[in-house]
Motif scaffolding. Structure first.
Motif, PDB file in Angstrom:
ATOM      1  N   THR A  89       7.545  13.938   1.164  1.00 23.21           N
ATOM      2  CA  THR A  89       8.580  14.957   1.335  1.00 23.21           C
ATOM      3  C   THR A  89       9.945  14.279   1.283  1.00 23.21           C
ATOM      4  O   THR A  89      10.073  13.089   1.565  1.00 23.21           O
ATOM      5  CB  THR A  89       8.387  15.714   2.655  1.00 23.21           C
ATOM      6  N   TYR A  95       0.986   8.968  -0.122  1.00 18.77           N
ATOM      7  CA  TYR A  95      -0.360   8.463   0.193  1.00 18.77           C
ATOM      8  C   TYR A  95      -0.377   6.930   0.145  1.00 18.77           C
ATOM      9  O   TYR A  95       0.554   6.306  -0.363  1.00 18.77           O
ATOM     10  CB  TYR A  95      -1.379   9.042  -0.783  1.00 18.77           C
ATOM     11  N   ASP A  96      -1.426   6.355   0.682  1.00 26.84           N
ATOM     12  CA  ASP A  96      -1.618   4.910   0.598  1.00 26.84           C
ATOM     13  C   ASP A  96      -2.272   4.557  -0.729  1.00 26.84           C
ATOM     14  O   ASP A  96      -3.236   5.197  -1.142  1.00 26.84           O
ATOM     15  CB  ASP A  96      -2.517   4.429   1.735  1.00 26.84           C
ATOM     16  N   TYR A 104      -4.013   1.500  -3.115  1.00 25.35           N
ATOM     17  CA  TYR A 104      -4.624   0.174  -3.177  1.00 25.35           C
ATOM     18  C   TYR A 104      -4.825  -0.179  -4.646  1.00 25.35           C
ATOM     19  O   TYR A 104      -5.025   0.725  -5.478  1.00 25.35           O
ATOM     20  CB  TYR A 104      -5.963   0.169  -2.449  1.00 25.35           C
ATOM     21  N   ARG A 160       3.396  12.602  -3.412  1.00 22.37           N
ATOM     22  CA  ARG A 160       3.140  13.632  -2.405  1.00 22.37           C
ATOM     23  C   ARG A 160       4.074  13.557  -1.202  1.00 22.37           C
ATOM     24  O   ARG A 160       3.872  14.271  -0.203  1.00 22.37           O
ATOM     25  CB  ARG A 160       1.674  13.611  -1.922  1.00 22.37           C
ATOM     26  N   THR A 188       0.829  -1.208   0.000  1.00 24.44           N
ATOM     27  CA  THR A 188       0.000   0.000   0.000  1.00 24.44           C
ATOM     28  C   THR A 188       0.862   1.257   0.000  1.00 24.44           C
ATOM     29  O   THR A 188       0.340   2.361   0.112  1.00 24.44           O
ATOM     30  CB  THR A 188      -0.933   0.045   1.226  1.00 24.44           C
ATOM     31  N   LYS A 189       2.188   1.082  -0.064  1.00 22.05           N
ATOM     32  CA  LYS A 189       3.054   2.248  -0.190  1.00 22.05           C
ATOM     33  C   LYS A 189       2.905   2.857  -1.587  1.00 22.05           C
ATOM     34  O   LYS A 189       2.608   2.149  -2.551  1.00 22.05           O
ATOM     35  CB  LYS A 189       4.512   1.842   0.023  1.00 22.05           C
ATOM     36  N   MET A 210      -7.178   1.479  -7.209  1.00 17.76           N
ATOM     37  CA  MET A 210      -7.074   2.903  -7.518  1.00 17.76           C
ATOM     38  C   MET A 210      -6.419   3.098  -8.880  1.00 17.76           C
ATOM     39  O   MET A 210      -5.450   2.416  -9.216  1.00 17.76           O
ATOM     40  CB  MET A 210      -6.252   3.602  -6.431  1.00 17.76           C
TER      41      MET A 210
END
Lengths: 308, 308, 308, 308
Positions: A253, A272-273, A275, A251, A197-198, A278
């Protein structure tokens, strides 16, 4: 099971020009923990919050770069299955015996179309993260240096990233999370792939030369730790390539900087995660700058040219 | 594939006592976006960074609590497979037709041994997170209220948590991440389960009464946003149960608070990444306080008694 | 000159019950630096970013509390002037010879109407903050413990806070920044006074007994350091009284906790800048809870009763 | 009194090329509040947490830059005294009548040796910070844009910075906090001066041309808000000059960027507290890079050349 197959990037072997100077850098500045040395002279490190024996292996050589990047898979059955799947896909595999890397089981090694050597393995000794598995504290105090929580991902440069994309997707089920398109609006300049999910476990950029490392990335837990990392880099006169800033892609840093051998490293936070239901995000050529460096919205020249 | 089967908690239907007051609270204070209402009078919300149509559904009723908690699965084949697996495991399932929840496909509904109604579904309309899939910005400005990025997990109270544990593990491959033991050192007081790399997707506490909700949790991106959330709760005179503080379990930071109907909610941040090759963490009865509230190292009485 | 007269709280002498245990606590947990011991057995500490020789002095005694609270003034002329002004105001003063406190010049000591012993001094040896006055780095790495940047203020409990207010205002020009009123809407329950642009340099609460210490406060630089401090307190089993949370008064973030002798300490961050042209803020009796603990909006009982 | 004389930078009048575009920028991107317009067409703004009527005044002109920079003094007696002191020092002063700037009392205007116009004033209407002086909340929600808490300082470029230094020190008692030396090790390239406990209220850089503005700075409360500011700049396609990064000088974190007219602005956070008993810090010519941009340790060319 929900998390199956390939779990995560588990180790990377980097080439360094001077081992003594490098060990000093990776422990005192990066804040990794030295966990062992083998009879080939390789030195092993882990990030403090990793539970497996090591994630970074340094080998002295006369040029910098990455020898191989290894993914941990769920278990030995999965390892065997992937070996068969790779052969079926048409990729030659090699078995590295258990123990070749300290405290690590058998590895299945193969080359991806960008020329990089990738490994799979199912076993690496659980040495813990310095906290008990019973009633643990929240973190381990007094680790000097940047002290990332883990080795997170790599960005690899090579020619046939379409081929690499196909292999990671078809054989291992990696998902495409983001992509940057070239001027033609069709060809991928860069792709970010995940097995979890990274927002990325591995990324690839199209490049004239194969088997190149853009950066190996280490995860921090907050933007304040990103600042602290940049401060420590300054204190140790580490050469910063870019950052602290944010990536448009993922997104997250970031700071890009160089180890004493010229290998680019990253300290990364957030993202963000993702899945697998997406849809991927696309960056057009006009906005490649914002995709890579969100604040400045323009690339520095080094991003596309300096690799090891 | 690496992420397969059950992907994530996708929706929860909560009962509220006064719909108007609740809509005001969930939009103005919580910062969720209202995305629709159906002919049963239910009101639908999403967190800004979620891409699916909704994650929270409110239904007016004469007592608070949770009607059902739904997990999104990878696709319809997986949905069908799980339906068969549940029946084989001995669980009765029910099909809820597509469209019963707005923009949502068929759902497979069943009861777990703690009396809670769980759902699986494969389809919910992708409405995006307010940013383009091409060259997106980093976040959406000017959302009023707490504005969590997503609905994250639920903590459910009921009798047979061993049975629930067995079902989530055997049928869906959830992993046990952490557990708290009772005085006997054997019985689980509480278990944290994951279907992803999150430290928990659902958690269960042993309780005298079935089908109870301890809290529904929403994810924030930083400890500073946790502070901002607590400030906003104070400004809106929201009743805070505990926090800002850190959990020992998962190491995440937290605020527990109550919606106007008395449902406990949580704003949660952090927590380590879990992979299924990692051994679970155990908290002993003596340290249950530190497990739940890491700073104070003691439970408040409400934690074990106040549920809806 | 813009900053004249009284500059800042410069030292506090606390009584502790067991010196060895206390030194361990103030160095390992609090992260102060031990800088000296005198022939009376007192132990001296400084915060890492303070430049003067010490800010905290511990004296072993059979009850906890504060012996005296000292303010540094601009120079010896100012010291002499204030001595005259105090006498003129009707306060008896005492000269403590230079060297009575290590590396500290003459002190002018007096009692304020709440029974507390206050000191003024103009000279304390500049030992630096561990960084050069030429081309310094940004901070000093590898300090164990909480490591506040400085001793910041004290909250004192005693009877005649109106008298203390009058003295600090008339003689030293302190400004009233905030106040909490009792039920009658007239009498001050508590006052926050500043001699600088900080939201408070000293505060007073009306109490049945004179010469009591509510807390001595240490400054942190971010809310993330407040979290880190709370984590370290938990790791060291420090008794936390309240927090992490925010004060309504000053808007600063805070943790109250106890040293091994029962002296309440605070780690404090933030607070707005105050200038003497700004009108003070008033909290009514009904909102005293929000004034002290902004998130919970209610006092814990200990706030008004437990002092040393 | 402890804070006397000059209190703080209170207003700056900037020249902008297009008022409509500028008002849009200063409200929507910067998050300042428009508080009034006068019959000369000037538009007035305040930062949300400032209590005085305004701090930024925009005047349309055919070139960018700063018209004047104003300091608020304690009261009218102080204003009169400084007028006399300036004359005695040999500086010509001018009285601007009350009301020339909206809601502002009489101003004493004069030129410093670098050619900049500086003003003093004692009165500006207290319009509050949007929160009550009785039982206030902690901050004001839903302000769009970057929303700094106040206008903080200016960095001015001109020839005779030694003369300006002398004037600010001798007449107003400003303290030298930090300095950068030229190659000769003697001449100041830059000086940072304070009239409070801030690390700088005004700074000056030696430059070939007089009366130039390097930047006007606005204060943020955390490094996370610095990130948020950079994100908002990207979203609004604001041209970022440098940052997010840290300054060596003052240790504050920063972003330099440009308003639509080319005036450089800064969002600044942190910086240590300075007291007049502290010795100044010196940066040598070799380390000027680290002094300005602590992470990269090198100047970008624009820092010394681009001014308005």
């Amino acid at each position: 099971m929900a998390m199956t197959g390939v779990l995560r990037p588990g180790h990377a072997q980097l080439r360094v020009l001077d081992m003594e100077e490098s060990v000093k850098f990776y422990t005192e500045v990066m804040g990794l923990l030295e966990v062992g040395r083998d009879d080939q002279g390789r030195v092993y490190f882990k990030c403090w919050d990793e539970r497996d024996h090591h994630s970074v292996v340094l080998r002295q050589a006369d040029r910098a770069g990455i020898d191989f990047f290894g993914f941990k898979v769920l278990n030995k059955d999965v390892l065997n299955k992937y070996e068969r799947d790779l052969k079926e896909y048409g990729v030659k595999t090699e078995r590295i015996p258990a123990g070749d890397l300290l405290e690590t089981g058998e590895r299945v090694r193969f080359q991806i179309p960008t020329g990089h050597t990738i490994e799979l393995y199912a076993e690496k000794k659980d040495v813990g993260n310095g906290m008990s598995y019973t009633n643990p504290e929240a973190w381990v105090p007094n680790i000097p240096g940047i002290a990332p929580i883990r080795m997170d991902h790599a960005l690899l440069y090579g020619g046939d990233i379409d081929g690499a994309h196909d292999l990671f997707s078809k054989v291992f089920g990696f998902s495409l999370v983001e992509r940057i398109k070239l001027e033609d609006g069709k060809t991928d300049l860069a792709i970010w792939l995940t097995c979890s999910t990274k927002a990325h476990d591995v990324a690839l950029v199209r490049h004239s030369e194969d088997n190149k490392l853009h950066h190996l990335s280490f995860r921090l837990e907050s933007w304040e730790q990103v600042l602290r990392a940049a401060d420590l880099m300054s204190m140790h006169r580490v050469s910063i390539d870019a950052g602290p800033t944010r990536h448009g892609v993922t997104r997250g840093t970031t700071i890009y900087f160089f180890d004493p051998s010229g290998n680019r490293l990253e300290t990364f936070c957030g993202g963000y995660d993702f899945y697998p239901d997406m849809q991927p995000i696309t960056w057009t050529w006009e906005e490649v700058g914002a995709g890579v460096f969100y604040h400045d919205r323009k690339l520095n020249e080094r991003f596309l040219t300096v690799v090891t």
